[in-house]
Scaffold this motif. Sequence first.
Motif, PDB file in Angstrom:
ATOM      1  N   TYR A   1       7.771 -52.735 -15.402  1.00  0.00           N
ATOM      2  CA  TYR A   1       6.506 -53.338 -15.806  1.00  0.00           C
ATOM      3  C   TYR A   1       6.670 -54.439 -16.847  1.00  0.00           C
ATOM      4  CZ  TYR A   1       4.503 -49.098 -13.689  1.00  0.00           C
ATOM      5  OH  TYR A   1       4.165 -48.085 -12.830  1.00  0.00           O
TER       6      TYR A   1
ATOM      7  N   TRP B   1       7.844 -44.835  -7.771  1.00  0.00           N
ATOM      8  CA  TRP B   1       7.520 -46.108  -7.126  1.00  0.00           C
ATOM      9  C   TRP B   1       6.490 -46.915  -7.900  1.00  0.00           C
ATOM     10  CZ3 TRP B   1       6.315 -43.115  -2.026  1.00  0.00           C
ATOM     11  CH2 TRP B   1       7.500 -42.570  -1.525  1.00  0.00           C
ATOM     12  N   GLY B   2       5.942 -46.346  -8.971  1.00  0.00           N
ATOM     13  CA  GLY B   2       4.900 -47.037  -9.716  1.00  0.00           C
ATOM     14  C   GLY B   2       3.510 -46.657  -9.228  1.00  0.00           C
ATOM     15  N   TRP B   3       2.518 -47.000 -10.040  1.00  0.00           N
ATOM     16  CA  TRP B   3       1.164 -46.515  -9.788  1.00  0.00           C
ATOM     17  C   TRP B   3       0.526 -47.102  -8.534  1.00  0.00           C
ATOM     18  CZ3 TRP B   3      -3.014 -50.014 -10.099  1.00  0.00           C
ATOM     19  CH2 TRP B   3      -2.721 -51.258 -10.675  1.00  0.00           C
ATOM     20  N   ILE B   4       0.946 -48.285  -8.114  1.00  0.00           N
ATOM     21  CA  ILE B   4       0.340 -48.864  -6.914  1.00  0.00           C
ATOM     22  C   ILE B   4       0.786 -48.115  -5.664  1.00  0.00           C
ATOM     23  CG2 ILE B   4       0.266 -50.922  -5.435  1.00  0.00           C
ATOM     24  CD1 ILE B   4       0.445 -52.634  -7.913  1.00  0.00           C
ATOM     25  N   LEU B   5       2.040 -47.685  -5.632  1.00  0.00           N
ATOM     26  CA  LEU B   5       2.609 -47.096  -4.422  1.00  0.00           C
ATOM     27  C   LEU B   5       2.720 -45.583  -4.459  1.00  0.00           C
ATOM     28  CD1 LEU B   5       5.504 -49.648  -3.802  1.00  0.00           C
ATOM     29  CD2 LEU B   5       3.246 -49.594  -2.736  1.00  0.00           C
TER      30      LEU B   5
ATOM     31  N   SER C   1      -2.160 -40.741 -11.272  1.00  0.00           N
ATOM     32  CA  SER C   1      -2.572 -39.954 -10.106  1.00  0.00           C
ATOM     33  C   SER C   1      -3.728 -39.020 -10.454  1.00  0.00           C
ATOM     34  CB  SER C   1      -1.373 -39.149  -9.579  1.00  0.00           C
ATOM     35  OG  SER C   1      -1.750 -38.247  -8.565  1.00  0.00           O
TER      36      SER C   1
ATOM     37  N   ARG D   1      -6.872 -41.166 -11.038  1.00  0.00           N
ATOM     38  CA  ARG D   1      -7.375 -41.683  -9.758  1.00  0.00           C
ATOM     39  C   ARG D   1      -8.044 -40.582  -8.952  1.00  0.00           C
ATOM     40  NH1 ARG D   1      -2.650 -43.658  -6.198  1.00  0.00           N
ATOM     41  NH2 ARG D   1      -2.238 -41.425  -6.326  1.00  0.00           N
TER      42      ARG D   1
ATOM     43  N   HIS E   1     -12.186 -51.833 -11.029  1.00  0.00           N
ATOM     44  CA  HIS E   1     -11.638 -52.984 -10.311  1.00  0.00           C
ATOM     45  C   HIS E   1     -11.651 -54.271 -11.141  1.00  0.00           C
ATOM     46  CE1 HIS E   1     -11.129 -50.778  -6.618  1.00  0.00           C
ATOM     47  NE2 HIS E   1     -12.368 -50.349  -6.669  1.00  0.00           N
TER      48      HIS E   1
ATOM     49  N   ASP F   1      -7.108 -57.313 -14.787  1.00  0.00           N
ATOM     50  CA  ASP F   1      -6.417 -57.090 -16.064  1.00  0.00           C
ATOM     51  C   ASP F   1      -6.772 -58.211 -17.037  1.00  0.00           C
ATOM     52  OD1 ASP F   1      -5.222 -54.910 -14.936  1.00  0.00           O
ATOM     53  OD2 ASP F   1      -3.251 -55.839 -14.677  1.00  0.00           O
TER      54      ASP F   1
ATOM     55  N   LYS G   1      -5.923 -52.318 -15.711  1.00  0.00           N
ATOM     56  CA  LYS G   1      -6.619 -51.347 -14.858  1.00  0.00           C
ATOM     57  C   LYS G   1      -5.829 -50.046 -14.718  1.00  0.00           C
ATOM     58  CE  LYS G   1      -7.041 -54.199 -11.492  1.00  0.00           C
ATOM     59  NZ  LYS G   1      -7.423 -54.787 -10.172  1.00  0.00           N
ATOM     60  N   GLU G   2      -4.506 -50.128 -14.723  1.00  0.00           N
ATOM     61  CA  GLU G   2      -3.719 -48.897 -14.638  1.00  0.00           C
ATOM     62  C   GLU G   2      -4.075 -47.947 -15.777  1.00  0.00           C
ATOM     63  OE1 GLU G   2       0.748 -47.207 -15.455  1.00  0.00           O
ATOM     64  OE2 GLU G   2       0.279 -49.317 -15.794  1.00  0.00           O
TER      65      GLU G   2
END
Length: 363
Positions: free
Chosen positions: A38, A165-169, A177, A180, A226, A229, A248-249
Amino acid sequence: MSLYLCVDCGGSKTSAVVCDADGKILGRALGGPSNFAYLTLDEFIATVKGAISNALKTCTPPPSNIYVPLPSQGTSPFTAAWFGVSGVDSPAAITTLTPPLSTLLGIPAGPRLAITNDTHLLAAPLRMHPDITHAVAVIAGTGSIAVTFRESAGALEELGRIGGWGWILGDEGGGFSVGREAIRQILLEHDKATVTGKEAPQSTLTTQIIEHFGIKDIMEILPIIHLPDPAPHQNHPPNSPAYFLIPKEKRVSSLSPLVFKAALQDGDELALRILRTCAALLGEEIAMLLAQESGPRAVRAQNSVISFGGSLAGIEAYRKLILDDLAQLGHVFRYVDFVADPAAVGAVALAAAAKIPGVIRCN
């Protein structure tokens, strides 16, 4: 004085620990997030440099007045150093980090300077149980990852991995997680109510999240989540909501503590369901590393230790949910450990390895 350094670089914080040749902790310090995936290289080095400098300054007695950067000021005070870095997932990443860290510490590239993924720090408990040869290291913090290891010729050999894999994947079962899943479950209850005509079930978690964002209706959460950033040095009007100032994360992962409080302190059924869902997702990933049949890279739970690390895995009730899901899948571990202070474990392991004549093994 021979000093040994271990730096645990995570998505929430950086922890640097310094110990002496006998494994006595002399100094430690914390820094900001240092997940390499990151950050730019310069940002990563700056964060790590600050943590190491502060750790040296806390040493009692101080090793000297030498603080990093070191090479131009004399020899490095460190006999060896180990960096366990989240986001370091390939040989290319290690190759990128080696020169600047070598320069920073004044330690040449080689066995005295180890750079690994942060899960390697959690494999240390394998050496505490002489009757087993395999370990499963699981991090559940801001993100998540699971890696299997075996003891091989005195070193820890990585066998397999999943996640990270990071928060997107991915990062199933980690802080993002959980946040979300909380939003998803709350919105799902709301949408069900539009079909049934009945009010969504009462939940203290829903109330707390509405209060957290300062909104009146749960559907107002969508534009907040949404929202792009914040741009560097972007100015906002006075008294702007805090969520304008964070990426956003973090807007999503910051909900994780609310979920755990609602579930474990308030007994909120929605929050409990969210934790069970996230624990099951992480359990399914861990199970992919395990085998019922023997094989050259197979890890059998009954002959292994599972070693947890990370802020979420530090919550015993959450670990139990993960272990219960694994047990339902047929995986019951011989030993279960939680490594509360990976950087300290890594520093002490470095000092112990250095006592093996001619060998420094930290991975």
